[in-house]
Motif scaffolding. Sequence first.
Motif, short mmCIF file in Angstrom:
data_model
loop_
_atom_site.label_atom_id
_atom_site.label_comp_id
_atom_site.label_asym_id
_atom_site.label_seq_id
_atom_site.Cartn_x
_atom_site.Cartn_y
_atom_site.Cartn_z
N VAL A 134 0.85 -1.19 0.00
CA VAL A 134 0.00 0.00 0.00
C VAL A 134 0.89 1.23 0.00
CG1 VAL A 134 -1.99 -1.07 1.10
CG2 VAL A 134 -0.22 -0.04 2.52
N ILE A 135 0.42 2.28 -0.66
CA ILE A 135 1.11 3.56 -0.70
C ILE A 135 0.22 4.59 -0.02
CG2 ILE A 135 2.15 5.32 -2.18
CD1 ILE A 135 2.33 3.13 -4.37
N LEU A 136 0.71 5.17 1.07
CA LEU A 136 -0.07 6.13 1.84
C LEU A 136 0.62 7.48 1.81
CD1 LEU A 136 -0.66 3.88 4.99
CD2 LEU A 136 -2.22 4.19 3.07
N LYS A 137 -0.13 8.52 1.57
CA LYS A 137 0.40 9.89 1.61
C LYS A 137 -0.25 10.60 2.79
CE LYS A 137 1.34 10.08 -3.36
NZ LYS A 137 2.80 9.97 -3.24
N LEU A 138 0.56 10.95 3.79
CA LEU A 138 0.05 11.50 5.04
C LEU A 138 0.53 12.94 5.22
CD1 LEU A 138 0.88 8.45 7.36
CD2 LEU A 138 -1.20 8.86 6.03
N ALA A 139 -0.34 13.76 5.78
CA ALA A 139 0.00 15.16 6.05
C ALA A 139 -0.48 15.51 7.46
CB ALA A 139 -0.64 16.07 5.01
N GLY A 140 -0.02 16.65 7.96
CA GLY A 140 -0.48 17.14 9.24
C GLY A 140 -0.18 16.20 10.39
N ALA A 141 -1.18 16.00 11.25
CA ALA A 141 -1.01 15.18 12.45
C ALA A 141 -0.71 13.73 12.09
CB ALA A 141 -2.26 15.26 13.32
N GLU A 142 -1.30 13.22 11.01
CA GLU A 142 -1.05 11.83 10.62
C GLU A 142 0.42 11.65 10.22
OE1 GLU A 142 -5.04 9.78 8.89
OE2 GLU A 142 -3.98 11.15 7.54
N ARG A 143 0.96 12.62 9.54
CA ARG A 143 2.39 12.58 9.17
C ARG A 143 3.26 12.52 10.42
NH1 ARG A 143 5.87 16.02 5.16
NH2 ARG A 143 7.81 16.29 6.33
N GLU A 144 3.00 13.42 11.37
CA GLU A 144 3.81 13.48 12.58
C GLU A 144 3.67 12.21 13.41
OE1 GLU A 144 6.04 15.81 12.82
OE2 GLU A 144 5.22 16.55 10.93
N ASP A 145 2.45 11.66 13.49
CA ASP A 145 2.23 10.43 14.25
C ASP A 145 3.01 9.27 13.65
OD1 ASP A 145 0.55 11.74 15.96
OD2 ASP A 145 -1.31 11.01 15.05
N ALA A 146 3.01 9.18 12.31
CA ALA A 146 3.72 8.08 11.65
C ALA A 146 5.23 8.20 11.87
CB ALA A 146 3.39 8.08 10.16
N LEU A 147 5.79 9.41 11.72
CA LEU A 147 7.21 9.60 11.93
C LEU A 147 7.61 9.30 13.38
CD1 LEU A 147 7.84 12.84 9.83
CD2 LEU A 147 8.68 10.53 9.33
N ARG A 148 6.73 9.69 14.31
CA ARG A 148 7.01 9.41 15.73
C ARG A 148 7.01 7.91 15.98
NH1 ARG A 148 2.91 11.69 17.58
NH2 ARG A 148 3.79 13.78 17.45
N GLU A 149 6.08 7.19 15.38
CA GLU A 149 6.00 5.75 15.56
C GLU A 149 7.26 5.06 15.01
OE1 GLU A 149 4.09 2.43 17.14
OE2 GLU A 149 3.52 4.57 17.26
N ILE A 150 7.72 5.52 13.85
CA ILE A 150 8.94 4.96 13.26
C ILE A 150 10.12 5.18 14.20
CG2 ILE A 150 10.62 5.24 11.39
CD1 ILE A 150 8.20 5.91 9.57
N GLU A 151 10.28 6.41 14.70
CA GLU A 151 11.41 6.72 15.58
C GLU A 151 11.32 5.95 16.89
OE1 GLU A 151 14.09 8.23 14.71
OE2 GLU A 151 13.19 8.60 12.74
N ASN A 152 10.11 5.77 17.43
CA ASN A 152 9.95 5.01 18.67
C ASN A 152 10.40 3.57 18.48
OD1 ASN A 152 8.95 7.24 20.01
ND2 ASN A 152 6.80 6.63 19.80
N PHE A 153 10.02 2.98 17.33
CA PHE A 153 10.42 1.60 17.07
C PHE A 153 11.94 1.50 16.94
CE2 PHE A 153 11.73 -1.50 13.82
CZ PHE A 153 11.44 -2.67 14.52
N LEU A 154 12.54 2.37 16.15
CA LEU A 154 13.98 2.31 15.93
C LEU A 154 14.75 2.54 17.23
CD1 LEU A 154 14.25 4.21 12.54
CD2 LEU A 154 14.36 1.75 12.92
N THR A 155 14.24 3.43 18.07
CA THR A 155 14.87 3.66 19.37
C THR A 155 14.79 2.41 20.24
OG1 THR A 155 14.36 6.02 19.28
CG2 THR A 155 14.85 5.09 21.45
N SER A 156 13.67 1.72 20.17
CA SER A 156 13.47 0.54 21.02
C SER A 156 14.39 -0.61 20.65
CB SER A 156 12.00 0.08 20.95
OG SER A 156 11.72 -0.52 19.69
N VAL A 157 14.90 -0.64 19.41
CA VAL A 157 15.76 -1.75 18.97
C VAL A 157 17.19 -1.28 18.71
CG1 VAL A 157 13.82 -3.04 18.00
CG2 VAL A 157 15.09 -1.46 16.53
N THR A 158 17.55 -0.13 19.21
CA THR A 158 18.88 0.43 18.95
C THR A 158 19.99 -0.54 19.29
OG1 THR A 158 18.14 2.72 19.26
CG2 THR A 158 20.49 2.27 19.58
#
Length: 353
Positions: A134-158
């Motif tokens: 799937v290809i999703l294009k996100l803006a606004g709060a959805e964009r920020e939520d997705a980026l935060r989720e990515i960073e949280n995951f990467l931080t958790s497995v550092t």
Amino acid sequence: MLKFQTAGSAGGYLLEHLLIESIGATRGGAVFAWANANGVKSLLEDDVFDEFLLDGNFRLFVGTDSITDPPAVEKLIEIAARRPRLDVRAFMSPTTSLFHPKMAWFEHNAHLTLIVGSGNLTMGGLKSNWEAFVILKLAGAEREDALREIENFLTSVTDHLLRVTDPRVIERARKNTGNERSLRAPRTPPPRPPTISTAVEEVLVAEIPKAGNRWAQANFDLANYEGFFGAKVGSQRRISLHHVDASGALGEVESRPSVEVASQNYRFELAAARGRDYPSEGSPIGVFLRLGTGEFLYALLLPGEAGYRQVDNLLRAKWQGRIDRKRRVRCTVEELQAAWPDSPLWDAALPAL
């Protein structure tokens, strides 16, 4: 947008969309369960993605539980050394659970693009397998939520993310095969191993015109450009080629964009023609095999070389066009085998998926 990747399809595959979304992005990243050298090269060394890496930062995380082998690791190290904006890490699983995510993201000024699906960073996952994404294009709060989720995951497995140059990564990679063909479950009774002759769908034998001093940019007629190679006028498609040399050795994957020019020339670049002089008499002949996976193997023959006379005779027998045109004919693998039985093509290995 939901997309299905059909095995061997000429377009609509994951690689195509990753490249499209990289255009104009400022940064991005990807997480794949595994990779092989052909997949790494097809994405990261594509001209479009390479241009993105000149100014955009990209973080790539690749698992090592399966498939990712030493050639893949070596290719990642090589490309990252040339492109300092590419940061590559390997995930070393601390448990027996399989590391299995596949996703990519690209940050644009107005939106974030997420591509999430089943395909890995392999030739099969990017183009040749049956996959979905799937290809999703996100803006606004959805964009920020997705980026935060990515960073949280990467931080958790550092603690489990190692630089790809770490010796422990290549040590783990030595346990893997680098080929998704190995993942197919055996049938009962087990089938005969696939060979070149059983994997080929169609053959094109074509004289290559001189085209000034750029004959490595091989010109084809429209019928074969679209009908054999699967390109489409008005939209850029990519094909994956492997050159087979006189010993039967399989060359590295060549991921080539289709090129059309105003003079109604339709081109793909052939690495095997680079640096070679065009013959003073006669034309080079390319022999192209289209595999069921959508990839192409090819041999390039110049007058006087082994095999040239045999394929020239095949062209003479089957060409029905004008005498002043370059000869291009399609045939079956059986017809090519009968005309050129000792071709090194029959000794080549199938490309790793």
